[in-house]
Design a protein around this motif. Structure first.
Motif, PDB file in Angstrom:
ATOM      1  N   SER A  99       1.947   6.626  -6.970  1.00 54.07           N
ATOM      2  CA  SER A  99       0.927   7.547  -7.487  1.00 54.07           C
ATOM      3  C   SER A  99       1.343   9.003  -7.269  1.00 54.07           C
ATOM      4  O   SER A  99       1.151   9.858  -8.140  1.00 54.07           O
TER       5      SER A  99
ATOM      6  N   LYS B 149       0.832  -1.206   0.000  1.00 52.34           N
ATOM      7  CA  LYS B 149       0.000   0.000   0.000  1.00 52.34           C
ATOM      8  C   LYS B 149       0.868   1.259   0.000  1.00 52.34           C
ATOM      9  O   LYS B 149       0.615   2.207  -0.754  1.00 52.34           O
ATOM     10  N   LYS B 150       1.912   1.252   0.829  1.00 50.08           N
ATOM     11  CA  LYS B 150       2.805   2.412   0.861  1.00 50.08           C
ATOM     12  C   LYS B 150       3.493   2.631  -0.472  1.00 50.08           C
ATOM     13  O   LYS B 150       3.631   3.758  -0.946  1.00 50.08           O
TER      14      LYS B 150
ATOM     15  N   LYS C 260      -6.867   4.359  -8.350  1.00 47.16           N
ATOM     16  CA  LYS C 260      -6.307   4.291  -6.997  1.00 47.16           C
ATOM     17  C   LYS C 260      -7.369   3.833  -5.996  1.00 47.16           C
ATOM     18  O   LYS C 260      -7.120   2.967  -5.151  1.00 47.16           O
TER      19      LYS C 260
ATOM     20  N   ASP D 150      -7.359   0.374  -3.720  1.00 46.44           N
ATOM     21  CA  ASP D 150      -7.500   0.375  -2.260  1.00 46.44           C
ATOM     22  C   ASP D 150      -8.647  -0.520  -1.823  1.00 46.44           C
ATOM     23  O   ASP D 150      -8.528  -1.315  -0.870  1.00 46.44           O
TER      24      ASP D 150
ATOM     25  N   HIS E 193       2.372   1.745  -3.476  1.00 48.03           N
ATOM     26  CA  HIS E 193       1.405   2.283  -4.450  1.00 48.03           C
ATOM     27  C   HIS E 193       1.145   3.778  -4.214  1.00 48.03           C
ATOM     28  O   HIS E 193       1.012   4.556  -5.166  1.00 48.03           O
ATOM     29  N   ALA E 194       1.057   4.157  -2.914  1.00 48.56           N
ATOM     30  CA  ALA E 194       0.821   5.584  -2.619  1.00 48.56           C
ATOM     31  C   ALA E 194       1.995   6.431  -3.097  1.00 48.56           C
ATOM     32  O   ALA E 194       1.806   7.487  -3.731  1.00 48.56           O
TER      33      ALA E 194
END
Length: 361
Positions: free
Chosen positions: A175, A168-169, A269, A273, A171-172
């Motif tokens: 982006s 998750k980190k 996004k 999630d 991907h953030a």
């Protein structure tokens, strides 16, 4: 007088011819200047169009690669889930087979022991103690195995949760980097467009100033050119307005495409999630269901074992009581002579010896 009039006519004709020649030369010079200005303007517009096309193609290629990467990632996630489910099922089947084999071996061992020890029921107390000790050892080993397996499952679950958080980190951060790149490229394109626009405005201003100065110089000798100049300025204005309208439309198209791309990235996004949250919820639910099924099977096996053990103990006690009663009846029937009393004493000694041996064991 006639000669003078003829000389005046010739002078007028000569002036008119010179005026026409000057007018034609001015028109040719204006056309040449307009041609050069238009060629320069066309070259600049062509360069800007090429830059915009290259930027758009790179954006399209990047989107295609992102789609391929997401598809490959989804396939890898599904393959991992299938492999983990198969591994969990295999471990469960192995545990089930091992428990069934242990139960069958234990039951067969008890049956064989009953058949072997039916004639010597007095010595079964030591065997019962040994059996209880063995059962305790087996239960302890089984408990240790179950505890180890539970620890392994917990460690795997924690590692999976940590890996998902890192994903998750990542991907953030990815982006955020993509948005920063897009903003930087848009700013660079706007700066180049502003530079081109300023250069064109400066060229237009210089050309117009040069033309105005030329018109001021030649106004006294070229009265007929005023109408032509006004027409030319009107035509240039029309051409510039059309060109400005085209540039404005292209800028609006670019802005709309950029906004659509940004909105699509935001939706992607959010979808990723939501998908990650759904995967974590599914994994937790499956783990809980597997643990519940394992607890139910374990409780049922423990209850079955307890029932079987109790039934066997009760059966042994009933058989022992029946044998003791039969032996007492045999002793009572055979008691009558002193020889029989000696046999009874010998039997009692043998019983004491056996009980003393069993207690020492």
């Amino acid at each position: 007088m006639m000669m003078e009039e003829g000389g005046m006519d010739k002078k007028k004709e000569a002036k008119e011819s010179t005026d026409k020649k000057i007018e034609e030369a001015a028109i040719t010079l204006q056309s040449f200047m307009r041609q050069s200005i238009d060629q320069k303007r066309y070259g600049k517009i062509k360069k800007s169009a090429r830059i915009i096309q290259s930027q758009y193609r790179t954006c399209h290629a990047r989107k295609e690669t992102q789609k391929k990467y997401h598809a490959m990632k989804a396939a890898a996630v599904t393959m991992q889930a299938c492999y983990r489910g198969k591994r969990a099922r295999d471990t469960y089947q192995r545990m089930r087979k091992s428990t069934i084999l242990l139960q069958a071996a234990y039951k067969g061992w008890l049956v064989r022991k009953q058949l072997k020890e039916r004639r010597a029921l007095i010595k079964q107390e030591a065997a019962i103690t040994i059996q209880s000790f063995l059962r305790q050892c087996i239960d302890q080993k089984r408990y240790v195995k179950i505890k180890k397996s539970a620890r392994i499952i917990q460690s795997r679950y924690r590692a999976c949760r940590a890996r998902k958080e890192t994903q998750k980190k990542y991907h953030a951060m990815k982006s955020a980097a993509v948005t920063m790149q897009a903003c930087y490229r848009g700013k660079r394109a706007r700066d180049t467009y502003q530079k081109i626009r300023k250069s064109t405005i400066l060229l237009q201003a210089k050309c117009k100033g040069w033309l105005v100065r030329k018109h001021l110089k030649e106004r006294r000798a070229l009265i007929k050119e005023e109408a032509a100049i006004t027409v030319q300025s009107f035509m240039r204005q029309c051409i510039d307005q059309k060109r400005y309208g085209k540039i404005k439309k292209s800028a609006r198209l670019i802005q709309s495409r950029y906004r659509a791309c940004h909105a699509r990235k935001e939706t992607q996004k959010k979808y990723l999630d939501m998908k990650a949250a759904a995967v974590t919820m599914q994994a937790c639910y499956r783990g809980k269901r597997a643990r519940d099924t394992y607890q139910k099977i374990r409780k049922s096996t423990i209850l079955l074992q307890a029932e079987c053990k109790g039934w066997l103990v009760r059966k042994h006690l009933k058989e022992r009581r029946a044998l003791i009663k039969q032996e007492k009846e045999m002793i009572d029937t055979k008691m009558g002579k002193p020889k029989k009393l000696g046999k009874m004493k010998r039997f009692r000694k043998w019983l004491r010896r056996t009980f003393s041996c069993s207690s020492s064991i």
